[in-house]
Enzyme design. Structure first.
Site, PDB file in Angstrom:
ATOM      1  N   TYR A 145      -6.042  -6.028 -13.743  1.00 41.25           N
ATOM      2  CA  TYR A 145      -5.421  -5.116 -14.714  1.00 41.25           C
ATOM      3  C   TYR A 145      -5.699  -5.539 -16.157  1.00 41.25           C
ATOM      4  O   TYR A 145      -5.634  -4.737 -17.066  1.00 41.25           O
ATOM      5  CB  TYR A 145      -3.897  -5.035 -14.495  1.00 41.25           C
ATOM      6  CG  TYR A 145      -3.488  -4.349 -13.210  1.00 41.25           C
ATOM      7  CD1 TYR A 145      -4.415  -3.680 -12.422  1.00 41.25           C
ATOM      8  CD2 TYR A 145      -2.170  -4.379 -12.780  1.00 41.25           C
ATOM      9  CE1 TYR A 145      -4.039  -3.061 -11.240  1.00 41.25           C
ATOM     10  CE2 TYR A 145      -1.787  -3.752 -11.600  1.00 41.25           C
ATOM     11  CZ  TYR A 145      -2.726  -3.099 -10.834  1.00 41.25           C
ATOM     12  OH  TYR A 145      -2.350  -2.483  -9.670  1.00 41.25           O
ATOM     13  N   LYS A 195      -7.888 -12.231  -0.516  1.00 39.21           N
ATOM     14  CA  LYS A 195      -9.037 -11.583   0.140  1.00 39.21           C
ATOM     15  C   LYS A 195     -10.183 -12.582   0.043  1.00 39.21           C
ATOM     16  O   LYS A 195     -11.253 -12.308  -0.521  1.00 39.21           O
ATOM     17  CB  LYS A 195      -9.325 -10.258  -0.585  1.00 39.21           C
ATOM     18  CG  LYS A 195     -10.333  -9.367   0.097  1.00 39.21           C
ATOM     19  CD  LYS A 195      -9.825  -8.731   1.373  1.00 39.21           C
ATOM     20  CE  LYS A 195     -10.924  -7.900   2.020  1.00 39.21           C
ATOM     21  NZ  LYS A 195     -10.609  -7.510   3.398  1.00 39.21           N
ATOM     22  N   ASP A 227      -5.505  -6.977   3.614  1.00 34.77           N
ATOM     23  CA  ASP A 227      -5.502  -5.812   4.511  1.00 34.77           C
ATOM     24  C   ASP A 227      -4.653  -6.099   5.745  1.00 34.77           C
ATOM     25  O   ASP A 227      -3.869  -5.257   6.201  1.00 34.77           O
ATOM     26  CB  ASP A 227      -6.937  -5.402   4.890  1.00 34.77           C
ATOM     27  CG  ASP A 227      -7.850  -6.588   5.192  1.00 34.77           C
ATOM     28  OD1 ASP A 227      -7.451  -7.747   4.963  1.00 34.77           O
ATOM     29  OD2 ASP A 227      -8.983  -6.358   5.673  1.00 34.77           O
ATOM     30  N   ASP A 251       1.125  -5.367  -6.492  1.00 33.94           N
ATOM     31  CA  ASP A 251       1.561  -4.029  -6.893  1.00 33.94           C
ATOM     32  C   ASP A 251       1.686  -3.146  -5.655  1.00 33.94           C
ATOM     33  O   ASP A 251       2.700  -2.460  -5.438  1.00 33.94           O
ATOM     34  CB  ASP A 251       0.503  -3.461  -7.866  1.00 33.94           C
ATOM     35  CG  ASP A 251       0.974  -2.220  -8.587  1.00 33.94           C
ATOM     36  OD1 ASP A 251       2.125  -1.792  -8.350  1.00 33.94           O
ATOM     37  OD2 ASP A 251       0.192  -1.656  -9.375  1.00 33.94           O
ATOM     38  N   ASP A 255       5.355  -2.260  -3.267  1.00 34.48           N
ATOM     39  CA  ASP A 255       5.781  -0.870  -3.067  1.00 34.48           C
ATOM     40  C   ASP A 255       5.875  -0.537  -1.580  1.00 34.48           C
ATOM     41  O   ASP A 255       6.772   0.194  -1.157  1.00 34.48           O
ATOM     42  CB  ASP A 255       4.811   0.103  -3.752  1.00 34.48           C
ATOM     43  CG  ASP A 255       5.244   0.422  -5.175  1.00 34.48           C
ATOM     44  OD1 ASP A 255       6.207  -0.211  -5.649  1.00 34.48           O
ATOM     45  OD2 ASP A 255       4.631   1.300  -5.806  1.00 34.48           O
TER      46      ASP A 255
END
Ligand code: NAD
Length: 367
Positions: A145, A195, A227, A251, A255
């Site tokens: 980000y 990852k 994942d 993020d 959620d």
């Protein structure tokens, strides 16, 4: 002990749930013998209204917060301010600058579902007979980000856009210390999500996690690819204790955790900055949900997310762990008694529909 906090109720349901949460804080301070000195300030749409749309984050709000041990935040935003220029809209103009100003690099979001509320979770109830209680620790100020370069240009006559995922080792160390410390105060199990089979930043992340783990021998560390973590979260959420991950993965995963928890009205969050000499963090504490304009002004919002934000503040910024635990237990008690605000009410036997103040009173009573 005496603590100083700033209270920023904000917009929509913010002031309604904040009033109730402050009553719970006052009761806890009387019962557990600590003093709270607090001042209330404008933020978000309320600040825009008071300053003729000059700013959603007045200087006085920042200055008071600089002198405090923690910020207790409600929520900001609503349709009234949606068409203002982006840089002064409540969330972008107040929440993000506050995080930046105070260097809040660690976002803690519990994703929990009490045993009495598993019906509200979209996860099959036979998979979570006793509910679940996971804490997601997300790095908040680094990663893709904020990485440079980022941009958009034309290459060979075609539009190309790019972002950069970058992490310094010290950034990874800082967030891992927060996560290990949080795990020490819970079930002492930490899952680091990355990852590392594809991303160089994740390889550094995993190496660093293994190094830091030697400083916390009581905590069991394991690793999951992001994942796989997303899949396991809907299959066996009750197997996790604390998750730690970088900004983008956090993020999304936090959620996902909020969704499987069943109601936004139950979920607090914390954004923490540097650890201070006393071992505690400066932090900002707020519900995971927003200002809920659809129910604002009706006195029916669930105050529990704001009340649990108070208990997180007591735990991470004020060092009042016993009071924090007592508030968590009192909130669970009100749920166990069958009390339900509209977001939780199903009409089943044993449930009593209550409004914001009634839920607050039940928690005060239990406390
Ligand atoms: P929201 O979280 O405000 O509402 C989503 C749904 O959840 C609504 O149906 C709402 O009624 C319900 N809900 C949320 N909290 C609840 C509670 N305590 N009790 C009962 N029900 C609750 O999200 P939204 O509708 O996407 O956004 C509304 C406004 O809030 C927007 O202006 C948005 O920008 C802002 N927002 C602010 C924050 C923040 O202040 N940190 C976060 C998210 C959204």
């Amino acid at each position: 002990m005496s603590h100083t906090i700033t209270v920023l109720p904000g917009d929509g349901i913010g002031p309604e749930v904040m009033d109730v949460a402050l009553e719970v804080l006052d009761a806890a301070s009387a019962k557990f013998d600590f003093k709270i000195s607090r001042s209330t300030h404008l933020v978000g749409g309320a600040a825009l209204d008071a300053t003729s749309n000059e700013t959603p984050l007045p200087k006085a709000t920042i200055e008071a917060s600089e002198k405090a041990d923690a910020i207790l935040f409600g929520s900001v935003g609503g349709p009234k301010w949606e068409n203002l220029p982006p840089h002064i809209q409540p969330e972008r103009g107040a929440l993000l600058p506050l995080r930046k100003h105070f260097g809040l690099f660690a976002n803690l979001r519990p994703g929990s579902c009490l045993p009495a509320l598993t019906h509200a979770s979209p996860v099959k109830n036979e998979l979570i007979p006793n509910g679940f209680d996971v804490l997601c620790v997300r790095e908040l100020t680094g990663g893709i980000y904020f990485g440079e370069p980022k941009g958009r240009e034309e290459r060979n006559g075609e539009a190309v856009a790019f972002d950069t995922m970058v992490y310094k080792k010290s950034e990874i160390e800082n967030i891992l210390h927060v996560a290990f410390k949080a795990a020490m105060g819970r079930d002492k199990r930490l899952t680091s999500v990355d990852k590392a089979n594809v991303l160089a930043t994740s390889v550094l992340w995993r190496e660093t996690a293994n190094e830091i783990a030697t400083q916390y021998p009581e905590v069991t560390l394991d690793h999951l690819y992001v994942d796989n973590a997303a899949m396991q979260m809907v299959k066996r959420p009750d197997s996790f204790d604390v998750l730690v991950t970088e900004n983008l993965f956090g993020d999304i995963l936090s959620d996902e955790m909020a969704m499987i928890s069943g109601s936004l009205g139950m979920l607090p969050s914390a954004s923490l900055g540097e650890v201070k000499d006393n071992g505690l963090y400066f932090g900002m504490y707020e519900p995971s949900g927003g200002s809920a304009p659809d129910i604002a002004g009706q006195g029916i919002a669930n105050p529990i997310a704001q009340i649990l934000s108070v208990s997180m503040m007591l735990r991470y910024s004020l060092g009042e762990t016993i009071a924090a635990n007592a508030i968590d237990t009192a909130a669970q008690n009100a749920i166990d008694l069958g009390l339900r605000t509209g977001d939780l009410f199903t009409g089943k036997n044993g449930e009593t529909r209550v409004n914001t103040i009634e839920m607050g009173n039940a928690i005060l009573e239990a406390l």
